[in-house]
Design a protein around this motif. Sequence first.
Motif, mmCIF file in Angstrom:
data_model
loop_
_atom_site.group_PDB
_atom_site.id
_atom_site.type_symbol
_atom_site.label_atom_id
_atom_site.label_comp_id
_atom_site.label_asym_id
_atom_site.label_seq_id
_atom_site.Cartn_x
_atom_site.Cartn_y
_atom_site.Cartn_z
ATOM 1 N N PHE A 164 -24.603 13.736 -11.578
ATOM 2 C CA PHE A 164 -23.798 12.519 -11.535
ATOM 3 C C PHE A 164 -23.759 11.913 -10.131
ATOM 4 O O PHE A 164 -23.338 10.767 -9.961
ATOM 5 N N ARG A 165 -24.169 12.675 -9.138
ATOM 6 C CA ARG A 165 -24.198 12.162 -7.767
ATOM 7 C C ARG A 165 -25.557 11.628 -7.384
ATOM 8 O O ARG A 165 -25.744 11.126 -6.280
ATOM 9 N N ASP A 166 -26.537 11.763 -8.280
ATOM 10 C CA ASP A 166 -27.901 11.294 -8.004
ATOM 11 C C ASP A 166 -27.911 9.767 -8.042
ATOM 12 O O ASP A 166 -27.622 9.163 -9.076
ATOM 13 N N PRO A 167 -28.247 9.110 -6.939
ATOM 14 C CA PRO A 167 -28.216 7.632 -6.915
ATOM 15 C C PRO A 167 -29.257 6.997 -7.830
ATOM 16 O O PRO A 167 -29.133 5.822 -8.195
ATOM 17 N N GLU A 168 -30.299 7.745 -8.215
ATOM 18 C CA GLU A 168 -31.347 7.197 -9.076
ATOM 19 C C GLU A 168 -31.037 7.406 -10.562
ATOM 20 O O GLU A 168 -31.862 7.102 -11.418
ATOM 21 N N ARG A 169 -29.888 7.969 -10.874
ATOM 22 C CA ARG A 169 -29.535 8.257 -12.266
ATOM 23 C C ARG A 169 -28.138 7.719 -12.535
ATOM 24 O O ARG A 169 -27.195 8.032 -11.817
ATOM 25 N N ASP A 170 -27.988 6.872 -13.572
ATOM 26 C CA ASP A 170 -26.662 6.359 -13.903
ATOM 27 C C ASP A 170 -25.893 7.400 -14.716
ATOM 28 O O ASP A 170 -26.414 8.471 -15.046
ATOM 29 N N ARG A 171 -24.649 7.092 -15.041
ATOM 30 C CA ARG A 171 -23.782 8.051 -15.729
ATOM 31 C C ARG A 171 -24.359 8.428 -17.106
ATOM 32 O O ARG A 171 -24.373 9.612 -17.477
ATOM 33 N N LEU A 172 -24.856 7.442 -17.855
ATOM 34 C CA LEU A 172 -25.446 7.714 -19.155
ATOM 35 C C LEU A 172 -26.664 8.621 -19.015
ATOM 36 O O LEU A 172 -26.843 9.580 -19.771
ATOM 37 N N GLY A 173 -27.508 8.333 -18.036
ATOM 38 C CA GLY A 173 -28.704 9.148 -17.828
ATOM 39 C C GLY A 173 -28.362 10.576 -17.452
ATOM 40 O O GLY A 173 -29.053 11.523 -17.860
ATOM 41 N N ALA A 174 -27.279 10.755 -16.680
ATOM 42 C CA ALA A 174 -26.875 12.101 -16.280
ATOM 43 C C ALA A 174 -26.438 12.919 -17.492
ATOM 44 O O ALA A 174 -26.794 14.094 -17.631
ATOM 45 N N VAL A 175 -25.669 12.294 -18.386
ATOM 46 C CA VAL A 175 -25.216 13.012 -19.588
ATOM 47 C C VAL A 175 -26.411 13.340 -20.484
ATOM 48 O O VAL A 175 -26.534 14.460 -21.004
ATOM 49 N N GLU A 176 -27.303 12.367 -20.663
ATOM 50 C CA GLU A 176 -28.488 12.600 -21.488
ATOM 51 C C GLU A 176 -29.331 13.746 -20.937
ATOM 52 O O GLU A 176 -29.751 14.639 -21.679
ATOM 53 N N ASP A 177 -29.602 13.720 -19.637
ATOM 54 C CA ASP A 177 -30.477 14.729 -19.037
ATOM 55 C C ASP A 177 -29.861 16.121 -19.106
ATOM 56 O O ASP A 177 -30.554 17.107 -19.370
#
Length: 733
Positions: free
Chosen positions: A705-718
């Motif tokens: 969730f702190r990765d600037p290249e990944r949004d909140r939705l992408g973090a949950v999906e990954d």
Amino acid sequence: MRVVTFCLAALLATEGLSRSATAGTDPSIAVTFERDVEPILTRAGCNAGACHGKASGQNGFKLSLLGFDPEFDHVAIAREAGGRRILRARPEQSLFLQKATAELPHGGGRRIDPSGPFYETLRRWIEAGLPRTAAEAPKLEGVVVEPAERRLERDESFELRVTARFSDGTTEDVTHLAAYGSSESTILAVDPQGRVKAGRFAGEATISARYEGLFANCDVSIPLPGEVPATFYDALPRSNFIDGHVWSKLKKLGLTPSPPADDAKYLRRAYLDLIGRLPTPEEARFFLDDPSPDKRPRLVDRLLERPEFADHWANKWMDLLRPNPYRVGIKAVLNLDGWIRDVFRRNLPYDQFVREIVTARGGTFEQGPATIFRDHREPIEIAPVVSQLFLGIRLDCAKCHHHPFESWGQEQFYEFAAFFARVDRKGTGLSPPISGSEEFVFTGKTGSVTHPLTGKVLPPKPLFGSAPLDADPESDPREALARWMTSPDNRYFAKVMANRVWADLMGRGVVDPVDDIRATNPPSNGPLLEALADDFRDHAYDLKHLIRTITASWVYGLSSEPNDRNMADTRNYSRYYRQRLRAEVLLDAISDVTGVPDVFDAAPPRSRASTIWTNRVPSLFLDTFGRPDPNQDPPCERTSDTAVVQALHLMNSPGVHAKLTSDEGRVAAIAKGGDPPEAIVETLYLLAYSRLPSREERGIGESLFRDPERDRLGAVEDLLWALLNAPEFVFKD
């Protein structure tokens, strides 16, 4: 003369020589076909399935498999092909001997040593005019192997002694004529002479000695090096009788059990075993936070009353009974599926369940079990299915010849099949690929089964014991069969079902495969299996009681983590054996975790995979993860093996990806919610693994969730995609 002969045979037995090995050199012993020649052919492998005993024979010469039909074999050797295999005037020039000794080219190589006693026995038999064994001669009644039990150290060896007992009280040493096999060849080896040698691994195996269709066993244990104090096993917890039997076996082998699994593993294990689904995060939190010492048995009680229980266990039985709807009709299969599910909803006693199947009558649109007799239309088709499913006795081999690994013969097969000879049907029959009409199954007035070789009409007769038919000639013979099968005296009936359930819950049957109970496939823990069967029978064949008993044991709750004294154990239950989830359970788990249900053809909306009524419903996922082949006749076996294609499917499947990325799914709802990253990580771990994440896992999950290249939705999906692809999700631990 006969007394002298038997005294001489007894003397030879004490010196470790067999009658057949000395008959050729001792003129006082008359050489005959059944008693002397047939055992040599079996010992030399001439009538084995890879040689002249196979269905088509070998190079024009065919023998019965393992000598099950001496009449046929005598004709084949003595008279077939114009008797060209035998030359009585010059026995040593007989093709029969020259091929066996490889004096003439022989594809099987040298099977008989021309300077050995077996050769001389065969030569003398030819010289004597190919005599048969007299009908009044003593009959073989039993085989004894010595020792019956032995404890070995690594690389230690010993020799077996096999003795045949005859009807007149005489015995004969047949060690050199017996065929040997090991139930665990990696643990214990046996050579053709009956010499047993331990390997490098600790464990237990059974050596089977076969002589003329009869078997005797020698149980050999190889304990793990090093001593474990007896007080260690005495102090182990015992929740019920199961634990005592398992600890006794571990003590014998010097194995030690793993520690108990933690509450999260037990929770997930119980949910998947009993109802085939994962607990919700709320259910997991409730159980994990419960401080009650009896929360595990209370959990089992709750799960046994859940509606999912019936669908999960009915799905297992539909694997074994489900026919092809294109063969017997869609409505008939749907009716059978509904009946089986209703059986498990009502917790119908197992003996009644079997009786209703075996004696099924009526229309296939109303009486579900009748569909089984629509599918299996001949007595010889239904007989092996019934014996394998409900008795754990595989009779298929005996349809054509004497069973090579058991005592069942052709006559016993057809006598058993005769119980179904009067099953009759009324209707239009089958018309694949669309058999849409109803058919009525009833008891006909006539019907018989004949022996394929003798042409003799055989009466209904059980495999052992007796099953008296009703006095009324109009009565259905299947009623007598059902009474015999479900009788408390029939040890196979309760044993095979107890073994099936044990295998489902524990990862491996006490007998494996679960429906192959025979002397040459012994249980890994005989007393345990007997105790489970007795308890099942004594509690009126109550499936839920059996499940409750197994899950209440300390053994069921063990961890799968090995220790230094059980890491090689795969059959004694010193630890829990992990299992890959059934195809339907895994697909439903993915749907539950992602919050996106599957859509199945010919099923209502939001149906679960466990409720599918036929394997003809298309599903690439279910096929990939080993559901039975819809073109295979029951009983159908699943494959529980893992494969690269399964891992690739989870990682790359468009179906799984669509569930993770659905705007209507759980991932989108979590991403839109206001929970902080630490709460999201905790929720996803509870969803997938029924446990809270470790400190390291929390750190990795929150870092997404702190990765600037990944949004909140992408973090949950990954994160959820990674959790679904880990072995912890795919396996029941």
